[in-house]
Each structure stands twice: as structure tokens, then as C-alpha cells.
Design an enzyme around this catalytic site. Structure first.
Site, PDB file in Angstrom:
ATOM      1  N   GLY A  11       0.870  -1.087  -0.184  1.00 39.30           N
ATOM      2  CA  GLY A  11      -0.147  -0.003   0.077  1.00 39.30           C
ATOM      3  C   GLY A  11       1.079   1.343   0.055  1.00 39.30           C
ATOM      4  O   GLY A  11       1.925   1.212   0.149  1.00 39.30           O
ATOM      5  N   LEU A  12      -0.021   2.357  -0.100  1.00 37.54           N
ATOM      6  CA  LEU A  12       0.930   3.717  -0.167  1.00 37.54           C
ATOM      7  C   LEU A  12       1.863   3.817   1.009  1.00 37.54           C
ATOM      8  O   LEU A  12       2.971   4.315   0.737  1.00 37.54           O
ATOM      9  CB  LEU A  12      -0.328   4.923   0.037  1.00 37.54           C
ATOM     10  N   LEU A  13       1.618   3.831   2.540  1.00 35.11           N
ATOM     11  CA  LEU A  13       2.516   3.711   3.389  1.00 35.11           C
ATOM     12  C   LEU A  13       3.295   2.683   3.415  1.00 35.11           C
ATOM     13  O   LEU A  13       4.516   3.048   3.741  1.00 35.11           O
ATOM     14  CB  LEU A  13       1.702   4.047   4.713  1.00 35.11           C
ATOM     15  N   ASP A  45      -3.826 -13.068   4.378  1.00 40.03           N
ATOM     16  CA  ASP A  45      -5.152 -12.559   4.513  1.00 40.03           C
ATOM     17  C   ASP A  45      -5.305 -12.170   6.155  1.00 40.03           C
ATOM     18  O   ASP A  45      -5.347 -13.157   6.849  1.00 40.03           O
ATOM     19  CB  ASP A  45      -6.360 -13.548   4.152  1.00 40.03           C
ATOM     20  N   ALA A  69      -4.886  -1.359   6.247  1.00 43.52           N
ATOM     21  CA  ALA A  69      -6.066  -0.870   7.076  1.00 43.52           C
ATOM     22  C   ALA A  69      -7.156  -0.558   5.952  1.00 43.52           C
ATOM     23  O   ALA A  69      -6.628  -0.423   4.665  1.00 43.52           O
ATOM     24  CB  ALA A  69      -5.784   0.435   7.758  1.00 43.52           C
ATOM     25  N   TYR A 133     -15.233   5.128  10.064  1.00 42.83           N
ATOM     26  CA  TYR A 133     -13.930   4.671   9.804  1.00 42.83           C
ATOM     27  C   TYR A 133     -12.981   5.050  11.087  1.00 42.83           C
ATOM     28  O   TYR A 133     -12.288   4.259  11.389  1.00 42.83           O
ATOM     29  CB  TYR A 133     -13.092   5.493   8.692  1.00 42.83           C
ATOM     30  N   LYS A 137     -10.927   2.315  13.658  1.00 43.86           N
ATOM     31  CA  LYS A 137      -9.278   2.668  14.100  1.00 43.86           C
ATOM     32  C   LYS A 137      -9.426   2.816  15.552  1.00 43.86           C
ATOM     33  O   LYS A 137      -8.392   2.298  16.335  1.00 43.86           O
ATOM     34  CB  LYS A 137      -8.810   3.899  13.393  1.00 43.86           C
TER      35      LYS A 137
END
Length: 302
Positions: A11-13, A45, A69, A133, A137
Site C-alpha cells: 500500500g501507499l504507506l 489475509d 487498513a 472509519y 480505528k
């Protein structure tokens, strides 16, 4: 040698974290992904508790950085079960197996656990999310701090970085408004602190170094760039960098999103600052660098 497991490594991070950690030859990286897993990335997974337990038991990491996430507020609102499965229940599995194995767990969270009414938020401020969301978290945070281990939570604001598509980041997706030159209304109400994933990755690497050197790192930490701005203001900066007009964009000073957003969740980052871990990348510099490293995105503007 420090064995570091990174979830959400595709992912991005996660990509930025893996890249930064791999630069230290003392680190052995166990990169984990799922839908975009490829060579060098373990397909795992995280919603399958038994698989997670078996994987960690086999790999025996010293550190787990939990980047994976469901980060999209609108998607979380429409499919809360899926958001909880990744943001809370997968976190429960990781916390359980990390407690048994002795691994240190760093859980990546969000400024959206706050309601945006009383910035700047200290690390010990009371949480009160206004959308699902943020609540999912927050539930992950409760699991981490309730594990009775020295695990840590790192809260972050809106992120940008090297992307494969503009949709990967809530910042770069705004570029679509520059490409479409029809008149558009843009949010100039919600205040965010866009932060570079490369900058965050350096901070996470520094946290791991401090932890492995014996520093006690547990509880809540914040990391954020110092710039605060609305989506409209981000677009003005990106438009100037790219030489594109923003005259068709109209600032709107009231909420515009389908899932409720907090007004201003600006974070105080005193705990990490006390360890000399601070953001050093202003938005104008970071976004220019991120776009330069994203050829698929820059090709759109040629």
C-alpha cells in the site's frame, strides 16, 4: 539483525516503510500484502486469524508494523463489517500472537479518532470519532492498548507519497479536479495536515531503532507535518507546481463529503519530538518530490 514484519506492504504507506527499513542492512524485512502481493511479498489475509497466527509463529518477527487498513471513510460507512474486519479484528489477531511471541507491535492509526472540535490534539486527548472509519480505528487502538504489552499506536493525518495511481492517496486524487476544467466546488472547510509517507517511514525507522536500543515506546504517539490546509488550498499549491489553472475551482466553506468529517484534527506531536523525531518535509517540497517519483501520474499531464 532485527526481523520486521510490515503488513500492508504493497500500500501507499507500506511501500515507503519497507523501502526505508530495507536501507538499513541490520533489518530483515518480512513484507506482507494481499490483493497486490507479488514477488518478495508474502500473501497473507489478515482477516483469517488462524493464518495470521501460523504465519507469525513461523516467521518470529521482532517487530510488527501494522500498516494495513481500510482507510477510506466513505467505503467504511457503506461496508462497516469489512472495515472492522481489517481495522479491528485483524489487529486483535496480531496483538494476540505478538503478545505470545514477544514481538513489539506498532499500530498505525489516524487523526480521525478525534472529532475535530479542539485542536491541537495531544497524545492523551480523549477520542471521539465522528464517522465509522474513525471509530473502527479507535477500536483497533483499544485492542492494542488493552493487550497489556508495551505496544504502541502511531496516529497519522492525511497521507501522500509516491503513488501508482492518483486514487491511492486522498491528496493526489485531488489532481482529477485540475484535469477537469469545468467549474467545481471544492472543500475549503475541513483542515488537514498532509504528510509525506517517506517522512513517516523515516520516523517509523527511528522509532524502531530507539525501541531496539532499549527506549520504552508504548501507548500513543503522533506524527504530522506542520502545514495545515484544506483540500482547496492543497489544489492551489499543486496547480502552481504543475502550471495548471485553478480558476475553475470554487472554495466551499461548509462540509461537502458523504461521510461526516471532523473540522480540524491537527495533532500535537510532543512525545516523538522529545525523542528528536519530527517531520521535516513541508507540503510544497514533499508533494513535488512525490509526483516526480510517480511516472504513471505525471504522464497524465504531458
Amino acid at each position: 539483525m532485527v526481523k520486521i514484519m510490515v503488513t500492508g506492504a504493497t500500500g501507499l504507506l507500506g511501500r515507503a516503510v519497507v523501502r526505508e527499513l530495507q536501507a538499513n542492512s541490520n533489518n530483515q524485512i518480512i513484507a506482507c500484502g494481499y490483493s497486490r502481493a507479488k514477488a518478495g511479498v508474502h500473501k497473507l489475509d489478515l482477516t483469517q486469524s488462524a493464518s495470521v497466527m501460523a504465519f507469525v509463529d513461523t516467521q518470529r518477527p521482532d517487530v510488527i508494523v501494522h500498516c494495513a487498513a481500510e482507510r477510506r471513510p466513505d467505503v467504511s460507512e457503506k461496508n462497516p463489517a469489512a472495515a472492522l474486519a481489517l481495522n479491528a479484528e485483524a489487529t486483535r489477531s496480531l496483538a494476540s500472537v505478538a503478545s505470545q511471541s514477544g514481538a513489539w507491535l506498532l499500530y498505525i492509526s489516524t487523526d480521525y479518532v478525534f472529532d475535530g472540535t479542539a485542536p491541537r490534539y495531544a497524545e492523551n486527548a480523549l477520542t471521539h470519532p465522528v464517522n465509522f472509519y474513525g471509530d473502527s480505528k479507535r477500536q483497533g487502538e483499544v485492542i492494542i492498548t488493552g493487550a497489556k504489552q508495551d505496544f504502541a499506536v502511531l496516529r497519522l493525518p492525511i497521507l501522500y507519497g509516491e503513488v501508482e495511481t492518483v486514487q491511492e492517496s486522498a491528496v493526489t486524487v485531488l489532481l482529477n479536479h485540475l484535469l477537469d476544467t469545468t467549474e467545481q466546488n471544492i472543500d475549503d472547510w475541513a483542515v488537514r495536515s498532509p504528510t509525506s509517507t517517506a517522512d513517516i517511514a523515516v520516523a517509523i525507522a527511528q522509532m524502531i531503532l530507539a525501541k531496539t536500543a532499549g527506549t520504552t515506546l508504548s501507548g500513543y504517539y503522533h506524527f504530522s507535518a506542520s502545514n495545515t490546509m484544506s483540500k482547496y488550498q492543497m489544489l492551489l499549491i499543486m496547480g502552481e507546481l504543475l502550471g495548471l489553472s485553478t480558476q475553475h475551482l470554487n472554495p466551499v466553506t461548509s462540509p461537502t463529503d458523504s461521510a461526516k468529517r471532523p473540522h480540524d484534527c491537527t495533532l500535537s506531536c510532543e512525545k516523538l519530538a522529545s525523542l528528536s523525531i519530527q517531520s521535516k518535509v513541508p507540503f510544497e517540497v514533499g508533494i513535488e518530490r512525490a509526483l516526480a517519483l510517480s511516472p504513471n501520474v505525471m504522464s497524465i499531464f504531458k
